[in-house]
Motif scaffolding. Structure first.
Motif, mmCIF file in Angstrom:
data_model
loop_
_atom_site.group_PDB
_atom_site.id
_atom_site.type_symbol
_atom_site.label_atom_id
_atom_site.label_comp_id
_atom_site.label_asym_id
_atom_site.label_seq_id
_atom_site.Cartn_x
_atom_site.Cartn_y
_atom_site.Cartn_z
ATOM 1 N N VAL A 185 0.832 -1.201 0.000
ATOM 2 C CA VAL A 185 0.000 0.000 0.000
ATOM 3 C C VAL A 185 0.869 1.254 0.000
ATOM 4 N N GLN A 186 1.970 1.209 0.757
ATOM 5 C CA GLN A 186 2.869 2.364 0.760
ATOM 6 C C GLN A 186 3.422 2.633 -0.637
ATOM 7 N N ARG A 187 3.840 1.572 -1.318
ATOM 8 C CA ARG A 187 4.365 1.742 -2.671
ATOM 9 C C ARG A 187 3.270 2.261 -3.608
ATOM 10 N N MET A 188 2.078 1.747 -3.444
ATOM 11 C CA MET A 188 0.959 2.180 -4.292
ATOM 12 C C MET A 188 0.664 3.666 -4.107
ATOM 13 N N THR A 189 0.645 4.123 -2.859
ATOM 14 C CA THR A 189 0.353 5.542 -2.618
ATOM 15 C C THR A 189 1.511 6.426 -3.061
ATOM 16 N N ASP A 190 2.736 5.923 -2.953
ATOM 17 C CA ASP A 190 3.881 6.698 -3.455
ATOM 18 C C ASP A 190 3.761 6.910 -4.961
ATOM 19 N N LEU A 191 3.316 5.868 -5.667
ATOM 20 C CA LEU A 191 3.195 5.963 -7.121
ATOM 21 C C LEU A 191 1.993 6.796 -7.539
ATOM 22 N N ARG A 192 0.886 6.636 -6.825
ATOM 23 C CA ARG A 192 -0.348 7.304 -7.254
ATOM 24 C C ARG A 192 -1.297 7.455 -6.062
ATOM 25 N N PRO A 193 -1.267 8.567 -5.357
ATOM 26 C CA PRO A 193 -2.150 8.743 -4.193
ATOM 27 C C PRO A 193 -3.567 9.133 -4.623
ATOM 28 N N ASP A 194 -4.317 8.142 -5.118
ATOM 29 C CA ASP A 194 -5.662 8.394 -5.603
ATOM 30 C C ASP A 194 -6.669 7.634 -4.750
ATOM 31 N N THR A 195 -7.907 7.550 -5.217
ATOM 32 C CA THR A 195 -8.962 6.928 -4.427
ATOM 33 C C THR A 195 -8.619 5.490 -4.058
ATOM 34 N N ALA A 196 -8.127 4.713 -5.015
ATOM 35 C CA ALA A 196 -7.845 3.302 -4.761
ATOM 36 C C ALA A 196 -6.765 3.117 -3.705
ATOM 37 N N SER A 197 -5.670 3.865 -3.819
ATOM 38 C CA SER A 197 -4.570 3.694 -2.866
ATOM 39 C C SER A 197 -4.913 4.286 -1.512
ATOM 40 N N LEU A 198 -5.600 5.427 -1.492
ATOM 41 C CA LEU A 198 -5.961 6.045 -0.213
ATOM 42 C C LEU A 198 -6.968 5.186 0.548
ATOM 43 N N ALA A 199 -7.879 4.540 -0.173
ATOM 44 C CA ALA A 199 -8.826 3.640 0.492
ATOM 45 C C ALA A 199 -8.100 2.475 1.134
ATOM 46 N N ARG A 200 -7.108 1.939 0.439
ATOM 47 C CA ARG A 200 -6.333 0.851 1.035
ATOM 48 C C ARG A 200 -5.515 1.340 2.228
ATOM 49 N N ALA A 201 -4.951 2.534 2.107
ATOM 50 C CA ALA A 201 -4.217 3.077 3.249
ATOM 51 C C ALA A 201 -5.136 3.218 4.452
ATOM 52 N N SER A 202 -6.362 3.661 4.201
ATOM 53 C CA SER A 202 -7.352 3.746 5.276
ATOM 54 C C SER A 202 -7.560 2.378 5.928
ATOM 55 N N TYR A 203 -7.669 1.360 5.092
ATOM 56 C CA TYR A 203 -7.967 0.031 5.619
ATOM 57 C C TYR A 203 -6.821 -0.524 6.456
ATOM 58 N N THR A 204 -5.574 -0.207 6.087
ATOM 59 C CA THR A 204 -4.463 -0.698 6.906
ATOM 60 C C THR A 204 -4.563 -0.163 8.328
ATOM 61 N N TRP A 205 -5.012 1.089 8.478
ATOM 62 C CA TRP A 205 -5.169 1.651 9.821
ATOM 63 C C TRP A 205 -6.412 1.102 10.510
ATOM 64 N N GLU A 206 -7.456 0.844 9.751
ATOM 65 C CA GLU A 206 -8.643 0.229 10.348
ATOM 66 C C GLU A 206 -8.306 -1.139 10.922
ATOM 67 N N LEU A 207 -7.527 -1.925 10.185
ATOM 68 C CA LEU A 207 -7.125 -3.238 10.683
ATOM 69 C C LEU A 207 -6.383 -3.132 12.003
ATOM 70 N N ARG A 208 -5.612 -2.054 12.158
ATOM 71 C CA ARG A 208 -4.806 -1.888 13.368
ATOM 72 C C ARG A 208 -5.535 -1.103 14.457
ATOM 73 N N GLY A 209 -6.801 -0.805 14.221
ATOM 74 C CA GLY A 209 -7.624 -0.202 15.264
ATOM 75 C C GLY A 209 -7.539 1.300 15.374
ATOM 76 N N ASP A 210 -6.876 1.962 14.420
ATOM 77 C CA ASP A 210 -6.770 3.427 14.457
ATOM 78 C C ASP A 210 -7.888 4.006 13.597
ATOM 79 N N ILE A 211 -9.081 4.113 14.171
ATOM 80 C CA ILE A 211 -10.255 4.528 13.408
ATOM 81 C C ILE A 211 -10.174 5.997 12.988
ATOM 82 N N PRO A 212 -9.707 6.928 13.830
ATOM 83 C CA PRO A 212 -9.599 8.319 13.356
ATOM 84 C C PRO A 212 -8.719 8.454 12.109
ATOM 85 N N ARG A 213 -7.587 7.760 12.088
ATOM 86 C CA ARG A 213 -6.715 7.857 10.921
ATOM 87 C C ARG A 213 -7.350 7.164 9.722
#
Length: 459
Positions: A185-213
């Motif tokens: 996900v980090q590589r994806m957002t580095d290449l293209r920080p768009d809806t698809a990559s940002l949604a995945r970045a959101s999910y990585t934090w959701e998995l780890r319990g950081d709901i505000p982020r």
């Protein structure tokens, strides 16, 4: 079975570049479509729309014939004239993958595979769009090992293609290889920080319990979505995040905002149904679930409607939905595909718990993702195998995920094993996260917690 590694608080490099604390200027790129994969809470590859950007859009002939531009029909019309257009075939394949996700018609996946393999036949070398599409198709079919293989091929062909990293991220996530998925996900957002990559970045934090982020990044994904159709998924997920955090009113507002532009989006209808249910408006909740099932009879919608009807005492209506689930299960068995989470939970709660154990065992061997581990733990508990269930219940919460249902499941396992203190803590956590997390299990959680508190007071 592979187990998730222990995850300390991740460093800032797991954020998209413009979400890091160093205040870099915001970068926005448009044009991605994000969708839920059938039956799984994870994000479709960023390749959705990728192949289409490499191929010219269907022109005026399709529109003149009454075919919607950009639809699979329009793409096929163009390919009849240009059968050697490899990017066009890849684009058609991805369009079919998306269509199958919204119609719940597995036969459409066969059309997707045919189109993608035609693309690879026309252009066997350096065809990263078709390779990425094959990865997306494999993930949609829940063949995550194959998705991983195709994603690696696509990255080798085109290391600068962000969509291929989306394939890798989704596959690594579902295979329980979380650190690898964070790096993807980090590589994806580095290449293209768009809806698809940002949604995945959101999910990585959701998995780890950081709901505000997670919420902040999903709002970024929403802001970067270029069309109302692309905005449907971020709206739905923001609504779900709110509802599952106990804020049903915010969830309702978010779902209704999305539905104004996408009134027939089943994800948004389900999110609004859950918000209405949490707010005590069962009539509207039933109506929204019914509408979602009529559009796309995904198991999660059918099970949600059935259990809501059961909680309201509408036994015949609930059994109608359960009959649909049993018919879907027969089709799954005939197709020899692993069971998904909803099928395992349904069998555990409303069918044969021993059969649910077998379904869960096969599923967790193929896909050791936290929700699968949770479902397997619950099946083992319902079958009276609590000592075997507890390690899987622990794995389901090992990342720090804030899941009221998973905490409830573990509480019931702990109670059965005689660890009443741990059971009480998990019940309190579940109800603190979301007091209305399930139409049947949330009331059971409150009853169980009151019983434990009486025991504690009497001791």
């Amino acid at each position: 079975m592979s187990q998730p590694a222990s995850h300390p608080s991740p460093p800032p490099h797991h954020l998209p570049p413009d979400a890091r604390p160093d205040g870099r200027d915001r970068r926005r790129l448009r044009g991605a479509v994000v969708a839920l994969t059938l039956g799984a809470t994870f994000f479709a590859v960023g390749a959705v729309g990728l192949a289409g950007r490499d191929a010219a859009p269907a022109g005026g002939e399709a529109a003149a014939a009454g075919v919607r531009p950009g639809s699979p029909e329009a793409m096929r019309e163009r390919l009849r004239r240009l059968p050697e257009d490899a990017p066009g075939w890849a684009s058609l394949g991805m369009a079919y993958v998306q269509q199958a996700r919204t119609t719940a018609d597995p036969a459409t996946y066969d059309k997707a595979e045919s189109a993608l393999r035609t693309s690879l036949k026309v252009q066997p070398r350096d065809n990263f769009a078709a390779q990425t599409g094959m990865g997306a198709l494999a993930a949609a079919r829940h063949d995550f090992a194959a998705a991983l293989d195709w994603g690696r091929r696509a990255v080798a062909t085109n290391p600068a293609g962000s969509g291929a990293y989306g394939v890798l991220a989704d596959a690594h996530t579902q295979l329980g290889q979380y650190e690898a998925s964070y790096q993807d996900v980090q590589r994806m957002t580095d290449l293209r920080p768009d809806t698809a990559s940002l949604a995945r970045a959101s999910y990585t934090w959701e998995l780890r319990g950081d709901i505000p982020r997670a919420r902040a990044l999903m709002e970024r994904a929403l802001n970067d979505a270029p069309t109302p159709g692309d905005q449907a998924f971020p709206h739905a997920h923001l609504a779900t995040l709110a509802v599952e955090s106990g804020d049903a009113r915010t969830g309702l507002r978010e779902a209704e905002h999305g539905l104004r532009a996408n009134p027939r989006d089943p994800q948004l209808l389900e999110a609004r149904a859950r918000a209405h249910g949490a707010l005590g408006d069962s009539r509207r909740a039933v109506a929204d679930y019914t509408a979602a099932v009529a559009i796309t009879p995904l198991p999660q919608y059918v099970l949600g409607l059935g259990e809501l009807q059961q909680s309201l005492g509408h036994t015949a209506a609930a059994q109608e939905q359960y009959a649909v689930l049993r018919a879907q299960e027969r089709l799954r068995v005939a197709a020899k595909t692993p069971a998904d989470v909803d099928a395992i939970l349904f069998e555990a709660d409303h069918g044969d718990a021993r059969r649910a154990v077998g379904m869960g065992r096969t599923a967790v061997e193929n896909r050791p993702f936290i929700s699968v581990q949770d479902a397997y733990a619950w099946a083992l508990h319902r079958a009276g195998q609590d000592a075997r269930a507890l390690p899987y219940a622990d794995l389901a919460l090992a990342l720090g995920t804030r899941s009221a249902l998973s905490h409830y499941h573990r509480a019931m396992i702990e109670q059965s094993l005689g660890d009443l203190a741990a059971a009480g803590r998990d019940l309190e956590t579940a109800l603190a996260i979301d007091p209305h997390f399930h139409p049947l299990h949330a009331p059971a959680a409150r009853t169980a917690l009151r019983a434990l508190q009486r025991i504690d007071a009497a001791s």
